[in-house]
Design a protein around this motif. Structure first.
Motif, PDB file in Angstrom:
ATOM      1  N   SER A 155     109.836  77.613 106.320  1.00 11.88           N
ATOM      2  CA  SER A 155     108.511  78.051 106.742  1.00 11.88           C
ATOM      3  C   SER A 155     107.842  77.000 107.609  1.00 11.88           C
ATOM      4  O   SER A 155     107.877  75.806 107.300  1.00 11.88           O
ATOM      5  CB  SER A 155     107.660  78.319 105.487  1.00 11.88           C
ATOM      6  OG  SER A 155     106.347  78.640 105.856  1.00 11.88           O
ATOM      7  N   THR A 156     107.201  77.451 108.683  1.00  4.62           N
ATOM      8  CA  THR A 156     106.499  76.506 109.562  1.00  4.62           C
ATOM      9  C   THR A 156     105.090  76.218 109.058  1.00  4.62           C
ATOM     10  O   THR A 156     104.308  75.591 109.755  1.00  4.62           O
ATOM     11  CB  THR A 156     106.391  77.039 111.001  1.00  4.62           C
ATOM     12  OG1 THR A 156     105.519  78.186 110.988  1.00  4.62           O
ATOM     13  CG2 THR A 156     107.742  77.407 111.569  1.00  4.62           C
ATOM     14  N   SER A 157     104.765  76.685 107.841  1.00  2.00           N
ATOM     15  CA  SER A 157     103.419  76.478 107.313  1.00  2.00           C
ATOM     16  C   SER A 157     103.278  75.054 106.775  1.00  2.00           C
ATOM     17  O   SER A 157     104.063  74.175 107.121  1.00  2.00           O
ATOM     18  CB  SER A 157     103.133  77.540 106.247  1.00  2.00           C
ATOM     19  OG  SER A 157     104.133  77.508 105.253  1.00  2.00           O
ATOM     20  N   THR A 211      99.039  70.244 115.312  1.00  5.40           N
ATOM     21  CA  THR A 211      99.985  70.336 114.191  1.00  5.40           C
ATOM     22  C   THR A 211      99.906  69.066 113.341  1.00  5.40           C
ATOM     23  O   THR A 211      99.897  69.129 112.108  1.00  5.40           O
ATOM     24  CB  THR A 211     101.420  70.523 114.726  1.00  5.40           C
ATOM     25  OG1 THR A 211     101.464  71.742 115.459  1.00  5.40           O
ATOM     26  CG2 THR A 211     102.441  70.557 113.601  1.00  5.40           C
ATOM     27  N   LYS A 236     105.823  68.377 114.155  1.00  2.11           N
ATOM     28  CA  LYS A 236     105.956  68.723 112.737  1.00  2.11           C
ATOM     29  C   LYS A 236     106.851  67.709 112.022  1.00  2.11           C
ATOM     30  O   LYS A 236     106.551  67.285 110.894  1.00  2.11           O
ATOM     31  CB  LYS A 236     106.553  70.131 112.612  1.00  2.11           C
ATOM     32  CG  LYS A 236     106.638  70.691 111.189  1.00  2.11           C
ATOM     33  CD  LYS A 236     105.262  70.916 110.599  1.00  2.11           C
ATOM     34  CE  LYS A 236     105.255  71.799 109.372  1.00  2.11           C
ATOM     35  NZ  LYS A 236     105.395  73.216 109.631  1.00  2.11           N
ATOM     36  N   ALA A 246     113.013  76.237 112.170  1.00  2.79           N
ATOM     37  CA  ALA A 246     112.881  77.600 111.623  1.00  2.79           C
ATOM     38  C   ALA A 246     113.771  78.566 112.397  1.00  2.79           C
ATOM     39  O   ALA A 246     114.510  79.363 111.809  1.00  2.79           O
ATOM     40  CB  ALA A 246     111.421  78.045 111.675  1.00  2.79           C
ATOM     41  N   VAL A 298     107.531  82.039 110.680  1.00  2.55           N
ATOM     42  CA  VAL A 298     106.938  81.263 111.772  1.00  2.55           C
ATOM     43  C   VAL A 298     105.496  81.714 111.914  1.00  2.55           C
ATOM     44  O   VAL A 298     105.228  82.907 112.082  1.00  2.55           O
ATOM     45  CB  VAL A 298     107.693  81.504 113.104  1.00  2.55           C
ATOM     46  CG1 VAL A 298     106.950  80.836 114.263  1.00  2.55           C
ATOM     47  CG2 VAL A 298     109.116  80.978 113.002  1.00  2.55           C
ATOM     48  N   ASN A 306     101.540  75.968 112.817  1.00  2.87           N
ATOM     49  CA  ASN A 306     102.522  76.263 113.873  1.00  2.87           C
ATOM     50  C   ASN A 306     102.484  77.727 114.312  1.00  2.87           C
ATOM     51  O   ASN A 306     103.540  78.363 114.418  1.00  2.87           O
ATOM     52  CB  ASN A 306     103.943  75.924 113.392  1.00  2.87           C
ATOM     53  CG  ASN A 306     104.268  74.447 113.409  1.00  2.87           C
ATOM     54  OD1 ASN A 306     104.630  73.860 112.401  1.00  2.87           O
ATOM     55  ND2 ASN A 306     104.127  73.807 114.564  1.00  2.87           N
ATOM     56  N   SER A 345     109.873  72.606 111.143  1.00  5.23           N
ATOM     57  CA  SER A 345     109.272  72.808 112.468  1.00  5.23           C
ATOM     58  C   SER A 345     109.651  74.199 112.986  1.00  5.23           C
ATOM     59  O   SER A 345     110.601  74.816 112.477  1.00  5.23           O
ATOM     60  CB  SER A 345     109.798  71.751 113.431  1.00  5.23           C
ATOM     61  OG  SER A 345     111.167  72.014 113.710  1.00  5.23           O
ATOM     62  N   PRO A 346     108.964  74.692 114.022  1.00  2.00           N
ATOM     63  CA  PRO A 346     109.352  75.987 114.608  1.00  2.00           C
ATOM     64  C   PRO A 346     110.796  75.983 115.104  1.00  2.00           C
ATOM     65  O   PRO A 346     111.512  76.978 114.945  1.00  2.00           O
ATOM     66  CB  PRO A 346     108.369  76.152 115.774  1.00  2.00           C
ATOM     67  CG  PRO A 346     107.186  75.327 115.397  1.00  2.00           C
ATOM     68  CD  PRO A 346     107.724  74.156 114.625  1.00  2.00           C
ATOM     69  N   ASP A 367     104.368  76.978 119.945  1.00  2.93           N
ATOM     70  CA  ASP A 367     105.290  77.146 118.826  1.00  2.93           C
ATOM     71  C   ASP A 367     106.152  78.384 119.042  1.00  2.93           C
ATOM     72  O   ASP A 367     107.361  78.380 118.792  1.00  2.93           O
ATOM     73  CB  ASP A 367     104.506  77.273 117.508  1.00  2.93           C
ATOM     74  CG  ASP A 367     103.632  76.060 117.236  1.00  2.93           C
ATOM     75  OD1 ASP A 367     104.140  74.933 117.359  1.00  2.93           O
ATOM     76  OD2 ASP A 367     102.446  76.235 116.908  1.00  2.93           O
TER      77      ASP A 367
END
Lengths: 195, 466
Positions: free
Chosen positions: B424-426, B216, B179, B448, B342, B347, B444-445, B352
């Motif tokens: 946010s991992t979006s 990702t 990410k 996060a 998450v 992710n 990234s996770p 993740d």
């Protein structure tokens, strides 16, 4: 699809770059299952601001949107094109369009005319000095005319031809169904199936 | 003539080529979901057309589904999902509905079933279809008219693209994830930098990544404006695919691998553009603004518009900072968040969730923070539970949800409130993307999870210092 040769209508100066499709129509408006009625979602967040350009009564009936670079980025939602067209727009001018948005527009008959940013600046000034002024977009000559300004625009030949003829893509492809069948008979046996 | 990976896949799928017209390309896999398909089926009905290859078409419910138990309560969401069910029944298209073992986010479902394979052409009415390029497939998002076109003909007329090689040289430092790589690439080339291109990610750092990490990266190619992202298939790809439900078996497997091995850019292939990045310079990366290109290393400070020369960029920056409620010069690490999300097609996979659990194990989510952990599919959720991850999330104080697109796009009950700030991992930090007035920092996770614990944007290394 209606054929498009030339269009004259009120120009709307949208002085913003990177107008993504979430701004053109927020996701909450995407839940309908029809193709019409999306105009109420067009630029929904910005229209809640009284000073937004479309809230100006002289621009409200605009049909030619004049935007900054990188118009239509982000989500592939075709609803963005429907929202613009349902509202009444027939043309968007920008110095750069996102690929998916541009492809979607061509299929629906919304002309995305690529105009140099210097010309966009001139047209913005013209439209801001005289709110409600008209712009003429000539697809045959590939020019935009706004007052004394005559600017060339780019659109690829194939999209232009289809827009001018008002042709449906699927019908065009199905003329070559034999070639599709030929390709299918040559596909590798290991390719996956969904059932 | 030497060719790139993308050109090889393209050439193998040309059904018709004529001067001055787009190539007509065959589509090997067409994925559908409830948001962008209803008007396409409507179009078929209007013209009396059928779906040409229902066996190459697959639908799943994801964007509108709630991630808490119970039925869809929003009437319009329900209409979309019910319309998809009706359309799939009428046109005989396979569908994984809510509650089905195979249901999940469309871009998580395809790969985990083994439907996504090297060398294929894959489309879906969803820009994050670029995810599937991680397998060396040519995969891209399409609009609803194109969905209708593929349903009717199993082909698409497409204009040629340009190719861009993005080479990440050397090894990623510890704590730097896929990410971070893709956010750094987008910040480098801009949200329009990939426009018209298919990106091929290559180099030692990419080769060292797992399949899920590669997904990702390809997932977010679209955020650089690219048509698609691709990574050449290798042993990592083959190992991931072997034994999956729809992967080739027996002699077919050997034939497939032999064909897949040839799917790489020739050594002397020429790309239209090349970007080189030294992996050792990369660090955890977060966004501060309202497009995915507005990102910086976590150690940086919020940019100062007064220092920006370009007028358009300065105005964009000012606007973004106003929306985000940020002051120039603030260290990014001092930004406090209200919510951590998450999940998503970027992710929301098992690796993740493992990375998040590794950070949360034995720790607690800060009292001021709500944290949602949303698996990308029903199978990811089951796998996470089998590994005890669900218990880790709950013990730390996070909400452990059911699969769906969730808070990535505010089309279901998971949303930010006005002014609420998230890590946010979006994939998108656009204005209002996670809810009207919501403020999103893409991370990234690992970032996060550390942010959830500390309450401010943080990476796991920061926790060791506490």
């Amino acid at each position: 699809m209606d054929a498009f040769t030339t269009h004259t209508g009120i120009g709307v100066p949208l002085r913003r770059s990177n107008v993504d499709t979430d701004q053109i129509i927020p996701a909450v408006y995407l839940k309908r299952v029809s193709r019409d009625g999306f105009e109420d979602g067009l630029f929904a967040a910005w229209r809640s601001d009284g000073s937004f350009v479309l809230n100006h009564p002289r621009y409200a009936a605009g049909t030619v949107l004049v935007a900054g670079p990188d118009f239509g980025t982000g989500s592939s939602r075709e609803h963005a094109v429907w929202a613009l067209m349902n509202y009444g727009f027939r043309v968007v001018l920008s110095s750069r369009f996102a690929d998916i948005f541009r492809g979607n527009s061509g299929k629906q008959g919304l002309l995305t005319a690529q105009v140099a940013q210097d010309d966009i600046e001139l047209i913005w000034k013209y439209l801001e000095q005289d709110p409600g002024a008209e712009v003429t977009v000539d697809l045959t000559a590939r020019t935009v005319t706004a007052g004394d300004i005559v600017a060339p625009f780019q659109v690829d030949d194939y999209t232009r031809w289809r827009l001018m003829e008002g042709l449906d893509d699927i019908g065009l492809t199905l003329r070559h169904e034999d070639l599709i069948g030929e390709h299918e008979s040559g596909r590798a046996a290991y390719l996956p199936r969904t059932r | 003539m030497a060719r790139t990976l993308a050109e090889k896949v393209w050439e193998a799928h040309v059904v018709r080529r004529a001067p001055g017209e787009p190539d007509v390309l065959y589509i090997d896999l067409h994925l559908l979901h409830e948001v962008t398909s209803p008007q396409a089926f409507d179009g078929l009905r209007l013209e009396g057309r059928t779906v040409r290859r229902t066996d190459l078409t697959l639908a799943t419910e994801d964007h509108n589904v709630p991630t808490t138990p119970g039925p869809i309560t929003d009437a319009v969401s329900l209409t979309q999902v019910e319309t998809l069910r009706r359309n799939c029944a009428e046109f005989d298209v396979p569908l994984y509905s809510m509650g089905d073992l195979e249901q999940g986010i469309v871009h998580v479902v395809g790969p985990q079933l083994g439907l996504t394979q090297p060398g294929m052409t894959i489309v879906c009415g969803d820009s994050h279809t670029s995810t599937h390029g991680a397998f060396g497939a040519l995969a891209f998002g399409i609009g609803t008219s194109e969905v209708e076109h593929v349903l009717a003909t199993q082909t698409l007329p497409l204009k040629p693209f340009r190719t861009m090689a993005i080479t990440i040289r050397g090894a990623l430092p510890d704590g730097v994830t896929a990410k971070d790589v893709v956010l750094a690439v987008i910040a480098r080339i801009g949200t329009g930098g990939g426009q018209g291109y298919v990106l091929e990610f290559r180099g030692e750092a990419i080769e060292a990544l797992s399949m899920e990490a590669r997904m990702t990266i390809c997932n977010m190619s679209i955020e650089a404006g690219a048509r698609a992202g691709m990574i050449a298939p290798d042993q990592v790809t083959f190992d991931y695919l072997r034994g999956r439900d729809r992967a080739p078996q027996g002699a077919d497997w050997d034939a497939a691998v032999a064909a897949w091995m040839a799917l790489r850019s020739d050594d002397d292939a020429v790309f239209d553009a090349e970007v080189d990045i030294d992996a050792s310079t990369l660090t955890p990366f977060v966004t501060w603004g309202t497009n995915p290109g507005q990102g910086l290393p976590l150690a940086a400070t919020v940019p100062d518009p007064a220092l920006i020369v370009d007028e358009t960029e300065r105005a964009d920056t000012e606007r973004a900072l106003t929306y985000m409620g940020l002051e120039p010069g603030t260290p990014l690490r001092e930004i406090a968040v209200d919510t951590v999300f998450v999940g998503s097609c970027t992710n929301g996979r098992i690796e993740d969730l493992r990375a998040v659990a590794d950070v949360l194990r034995g720790r607690s989510v800060a009292p001021s923070v709500r944290m949602l952990v949303v698996p990308g599919s029903a199978r990811v959720r089951l796998q996470a539970e089998a590994e005890g991850l669900g218990k880790v999330f709950e013990a730390a104080g996070a909400e452990w949800r059911l699969p769906g697109c969730s808070m990535c796009l505010a089309m279901n009950p998971d949303k930010l409130a006005v002014g609420e700030r998230s890590a946010s991992t979006s994939n998108r930090n656009f204005e209002g993307r996670q809810g009207p007035g919501g403020r999103t920092h893409l991370v990234s996770p690992q970032v996060a999870a550390a942010t959830a614990v500390r309450g401010t944007l943080s990476c796991p290394a920061d926790l060791d210092k506490d």
